[in-house]
Design an enzyme around this catalytic site. Structure first.
Site, mmCIF file in Angstrom:
data_model
loop_
_atom_site.group_PDB
_atom_site.id
_atom_site.type_symbol
_atom_site.label_atom_id
_atom_site.label_comp_id
_atom_site.label_asym_id
_atom_site.label_seq_id
_atom_site.Cartn_x
_atom_site.Cartn_y
_atom_site.Cartn_z
ATOM 1 N N CYS A 88 0.842 -1.190 0.000
ATOM 2 C CA CYS A 88 0.000 0.000 0.000
ATOM 3 C C CYS A 88 0.880 1.243 0.000
ATOM 4 O O CYS A 88 1.889 1.323 0.702
ATOM 5 C CB CYS A 88 -0.967 -0.031 1.174
ATOM 6 S SG CYS A 88 -0.663 1.123 2.485
ATOM 7 N N GLU A 89 0.528 2.188 -0.857
ATOM 8 C CA GLU A 89 1.378 3.365 -1.031
ATOM 9 C C GLU A 89 1.270 4.330 0.145
ATOM 10 O O GLU A 89 2.067 5.250 0.255
ATOM 11 C CB GLU A 89 1.034 4.085 -2.342
ATOM 12 C CG GLU A 89 -0.327 4.729 -2.373
ATOM 13 C CD GLU A 89 -0.605 5.391 -3.729
ATOM 14 O OE1 GLU A 89 0.052 5.047 -4.717
ATOM 15 O OE2 GLU A 89 -1.493 6.258 -3.769
ATOM 16 N N HIS A 90 0.295 4.134 1.010
ATOM 17 C CA HIS A 90 0.138 5.051 2.141
ATOM 18 C C HIS A 90 1.007 4.673 3.332
ATOM 19 O O HIS A 90 1.446 5.528 4.074
ATOM 20 C CB HIS A 90 -1.327 5.100 2.582
ATOM 21 C CG HIS A 90 -2.235 5.560 1.496
ATOM 22 N ND1 HIS A 90 -3.436 4.950 1.201
ATOM 23 C CD2 HIS A 90 -2.102 6.564 0.599
ATOM 24 C CE1 HIS A 90 -3.996 5.552 0.180
ATOM 25 N NE2 HIS A 90 -3.214 6.536 -0.214
ATOM 26 N N HIS A 91 1.219 3.361 3.535
ATOM 27 C CA HIS A 91 1.948 2.905 4.730
ATOM 28 C C HIS A 91 3.140 2.013 4.408
ATOM 29 O O HIS A 91 3.845 1.590 5.311
ATOM 30 C CB HIS A 91 0.993 2.134 5.652
ATOM 31 C CG HIS A 91 -0.209 2.920 6.068
ATOM 32 N ND1 HIS A 91 -1.421 2.830 5.415
ATOM 33 C CD2 HIS A 91 -0.366 3.836 7.051
ATOM 34 C CE1 HIS A 91 -2.285 3.652 5.988
ATOM 35 N NE2 HIS A 91 -1.678 4.272 6.972
ATOM 36 N N GLN A 129 -5.476 -0.404 -3.922
ATOM 37 C CA GLN A 129 -6.182 -1.516 -4.562
ATOM 38 C C GLN A 129 -7.046 -1.042 -5.734
ATOM 39 O O GLN A 129 -7.185 -1.731 -6.740
ATOM 40 C CB GLN A 129 -7.034 -2.237 -3.513
ATOM 41 C CG GLN A 129 -7.653 -3.529 -4.040
ATOM 42 C CD GLN A 129 -8.449 -4.262 -2.981
ATOM 43 O OE1 GLN A 129 -8.114 -4.207 -1.791
ATOM 44 N NE2 GLN A 129 -9.505 -4.940 -3.395
ATOM 45 N N HIS A 157 -5.619 -5.892 3.972
ATOM 46 C CA HIS A 157 -4.593 -4.850 4.073
ATOM 47 C C HIS A 157 -3.952 -4.864 5.455
ATOM 48 O O HIS A 157 -4.637 -4.672 6.463
ATOM 49 C CB HIS A 157 -5.225 -3.476 3.807
ATOM 50 C CG HIS A 157 -5.677 -3.306 2.383
ATOM 51 N ND1 HIS A 157 -5.079 -2.420 1.519
ATOM 52 C CD2 HIS A 157 -6.640 -3.940 1.677
ATOM 53 C CE1 HIS A 157 -5.669 -2.500 0.330
ATOM 54 N NE2 HIS A 157 -6.632 -3.414 0.402
ATOM 55 N N CYS A 159 -2.161 -2.712 6.778
ATOM 56 C CA CYS A 159 -2.246 -1.424 7.473
ATOM 57 C C CYS A 159 -3.560 -1.307 8.249
ATOM 58 O O CYS A 159 -3.654 -0.566 9.220
ATOM 59 C CB CYS A 159 -2.072 -0.255 6.503
ATOM 60 S SG CYS A 159 -3.252 -0.170 5.163
#
Ligand SMILES: [Zn+2]
Length: 199
Positions: A88-91, A129, A157, A159
């Site tokens: 995931c690009e956020h975490h 996703q 996920h 995260c």
């Protein structure tokens, strides 16, 4: 663009840079970077991260166009339960699950093993996703130009599971449909065949 292959060669300068930065991150987190079990961790982590993001610059459409065959088959082709591992690009934490892909040929079929490879190429990038689903869908639609294409992804996920809300049993489902699959009947047939409760 690099041709697709299993990515085992790394740009050594980039790898060294990532390794050095991992070393300071691990130290900042409170670890002793000279401890026996940790001393080679920055290098291993750099290699792992480079492998997990090795889908950048790989031309996924080339994977498909290199394995297209003329064929008058006009029924739905489904490849389901394709294992998927992404970040995931956020975490920068993993999300993983299954992809289900269907298409209805329009004069050409594609080697079946190529669809999981397309999933790998787009998964080995920092992703969300929703965009992963869209990338796979558009790649197949633009390259194979089928009568229709459908992609469903079900993923968990880390995260969400390991931090914050800690919803350990939740999965996220995303989907995309083009062409014939935009009609209810075809879409529902596909969803039934993959055992999805989206229909
Ligand atoms: Zn996340």
């Amino acid at each position: 663009m690099r041709p697709y292959r299993e990515f085992e060669e790394y740009n050594i300068e980039v790898q060294e840079g990532i390794k050095d930065r991992y070393k300071s991150i691990i130290a900042d987190l409170g670890e002793d970077v000279n401890r026996e079990g940790i001393v080679k961790t920055p290098e291993r982590a750099a290699k792992a991260m480079m492998y997990l993001t090795s889908g950048y610059d790989v031309d996924a459409s080339e994977i498909l166009s290199g394995a297209m065959f003329k064929e008058d088959y006009n029924e739905m082709v489904i490849v389901k339960n394709i294992e998927l591992y992404s970040l995931c690009e956020h975490h920068l934490l993993p999300f993983f699950g299954k992809a289900h892909i269907a298409y209805i040929p329009n004069g050409h079929i594609v080697g079946l093993s190529k669809l999981p490879r397309v999933v790998d190429v787009f998964s080995r990038r920092l992703q969300v996703q929703e965009r992963l689903t869209h990338d796979i869908l558009e790649c197949i639609n633009n390259t194979l130009k089928p009568q229709g294409v459908a992609v469903v992804i079900e993923a968990s996920h880390m995260c969400m599971m390991m931090r914050g809300v800690q919803k350990q049993n939740s999965t996220t489902t995303t989907s995309g449909f083009r062409g014939q699959f935009e009609h209810n009947e075809t879409r529902n047939e596909f969803l039934k065949l993959i055992g999805s409760d989206l229909s």
